[in-house]
Design a protein around this motif. Structure first.
Motif, PDB file in Angstrom:
ATOM      1  N   GLN A   1      -7.857   0.727   7.652  1.00 43.58           N
ATOM      2  CA  GLN A   1      -7.353  -0.614   7.386  1.00 43.58           C
ATOM      3  C   GLN A   1      -6.593  -1.155   8.594  1.00 43.58           C
ATOM      4  O   GLN A   1      -5.944  -0.398   9.328  1.00 43.58           O
ATOM      5  CB  GLN A   1      -6.440  -0.600   6.157  1.00 43.58           C
ATOM      6  CG  GLN A   1      -7.161  -0.338   4.842  1.00 43.58           C
ATOM      7  CD  GLN A   1      -6.284  -0.657   3.645  1.00 43.58           C
ATOM      8  OE1 GLN A   1      -5.337  -1.433   3.737  1.00 43.58           O
ATOM      9  NE2 GLN A   1      -6.612  -0.063   2.501  1.00 43.58           N
TER      10      GLN A   1
ATOM     11  N   ALA B   1      -2.301  -5.192   7.491  1.00 46.85           N
ATOM     12  CA  ALA B   1      -2.611  -5.034   6.068  1.00 46.85           C
ATOM     13  C   ALA B   1      -1.985  -3.756   5.522  1.00 46.85           C
ATOM     14  O   ALA B   1      -1.419  -3.749   4.420  1.00 46.85           O
ATOM     15  CB  ALA B   1      -4.127  -5.010   5.863  1.00 46.85           C
TER      16      ALA B   1
ATOM     17  N   ARG C   1       1.032  -3.440   2.672  1.00 46.22           N
ATOM     18  CA  ARG C   1       0.873  -2.632   1.460  1.00 46.22           C
ATOM     19  C   ARG C   1       1.971  -1.569   1.387  1.00 46.22           C
ATOM     20  O   ARG C   1       2.535  -1.317   0.313  1.00 46.22           O
ATOM     21  CB  ARG C   1      -0.508  -1.965   1.462  1.00 46.22           C
ATOM     22  CG  ARG C   1      -0.765  -0.979   0.329  1.00 46.22           C
ATOM     23  CD  ARG C   1      -0.776  -1.653  -1.005  1.00 46.22           C
ATOM     24  NE  ARG C   1      -1.052  -0.688  -2.082  1.00 46.22           N
ATOM     25  CZ  ARG C   1      -0.949  -0.945  -3.378  1.00 46.22           C
ATOM     26  NH1 ARG C   1      -0.602  -2.161  -3.781  1.00 46.22           N
ATOM     27  NH2 ARG C   1      -1.203  -0.023  -4.280  1.00 46.22           N
TER      28      ARG C   1
END
Length: 351
Positions: free
Chosen positions: A143, A147, A151
């Motif tokens: 990822q 991002a 998270r």
């Protein structure tokens, strides 16, 4: 949580034997031996029988606790169903996927995207700060940096560590380190969450707080969980279903109330000997059919522990109604039935 539909995780005929040639030892004759003879036969052939013919189902949203004393096989089963240790024989299904038939590449994908794991030793990387530790499995997924850090921040806040993002493991308490481990395991949004004695290294007060935190998270996230512990009170507090193991075999599977009210044998009875049942049994476990006398009665919810109900009995109250979340009457409690339940007697009219 009730078992609805097909199981999320299904374990069938799982065996794990350590030794030079375990598959050769696992003959039909060996499988059918009485437990004591089978253990003796394995030792004589310089093998160790860690798990024998293990079968259970875990349904979506359930907390399934595997418990037993040291050497009972509980951690072996967890490691076998996740294939951290390869089983000798058996089947493990996650939904319709046969985990034991998965290729190494497919298994890696499943672990990265569908499984979360938390272990007793925390397993944090000392050279990474909190946000980097939590984001690490997302980095392994490939990822983008922004991002995965976004998270990770969500998970850090979820477990109550906002403000500690740039602390390093050595700057955190044991409970905080375990929260980081939990946040990291949740970062990938696992469908199946494995926890192997995650709180056993913590002191009693922090351990109780982490159990409460764990239940709070489960209320929010509704994960499917396999949780290993040697602590019976912890199992009773957390579990929807409990699996008790001894010498690699399952002794009994049931809800906390089933285990307490209907122990399968003396081994299970030893576990419940000092259990404060008023803090374990719930009103719905011991209620009888609704008592209709036209009079209003005090009420408790089905999931309230008996201690809550006991406090409502007095010289003017002989009936307490058990209600659901909408206030509908499900059953009634009477002093005699409550007393019987606290002395391990099964209520005559339990629903």
């Amino acid at each position: 949580m009730k078992a609805n539909g097909e199981p999320k995780l299904s374990v069938r005929n799982l065996w794990k034997i350590y030794g030079s040639n375990p598959k050769a030892l696992l003959t039909d004759e060996f499988r059918n031996m009485p437990q004591a003879e089978r253990l003796r036969h394995a030792r004589q052939n310089r093998h160790f029988l860690a798990a024998a013919n293990v079968n259970f189902d875990v349904y979506e949203g359930q907390i399934f606790v595997i418990m037993g004393l040291s050497g009972s096989g509980k951690s072996t089963v967890l490691r076998a169903i996740s294939r951290l240790d390869e089983p000798t024989s058996g089947q493990v299904f996650l939904d319709d996927t046969d985990l034991l038939g998965a290729s190494p590449k497919e298994l890696t994908r499943i672990r990265r995207r569908k499984m979360g794991m938390v272990f007793q030793g925390f397993g944090l990387m000392p050279h990474l700060d909190v946000i980097q530790n939590v984001a690490f499995p997302l980095k392994a997924q490939g990822q983008p940096r922004d991002a995965r850090r976004a998270r990770a921040r969500e998970m850090i806040e979820l477990v109550g560590l906002k403000g500690k993002e740039h602390s390093y493991p050595h700057q955190l308490s044991g409970g905080q380190q375990q929260r980081v481990g939990i946040a990291r395991s949740l970062a990938v949004e696992p469908e199946l969450w494995f926890l192997d004695e995650p709180f056993s290294a913590l002191d009693p007060l922090i351990r109780a707080q982490m159990q409460d935190e764990f239940l709070r998270l489960q209320t929010q996230l509704n994960k499917t969980i396999v949780f290993v512990t040697h602590d019976f009170l912890e199992a009773l507090k957390l579990a929807d279903n409990i699996c008790i193991m001894k010498d690699g075999e399952i002794v009994q599977i049931g809800s906390p109330a089933d285990i307490v009210l209907r122990p399968a044998n003396d081994y299970v009875r030893e576990f419940i000997g000092d259990v404060p049942l008023a803090h374990v049994l719930r009103a719905g476990d011991v209620m009888s059919p609704p008592y209709r006398d036209g009079q209003p009665h005090p009420t408790v919810r089905r999931d309230d522990i008996l201690e809550t109900a006991i406090k409502l009995f007095d010289d003017k109250t002989e009936t307490i109604d058990v209600v659901d979340n909408d206030g509908a009457i499900l059953g009634s409690l009477h002093p005699l039935e409550v007393i019987r339940s606290l002395y391990h007697d099964e209520p005559e009219h339990a629903l």
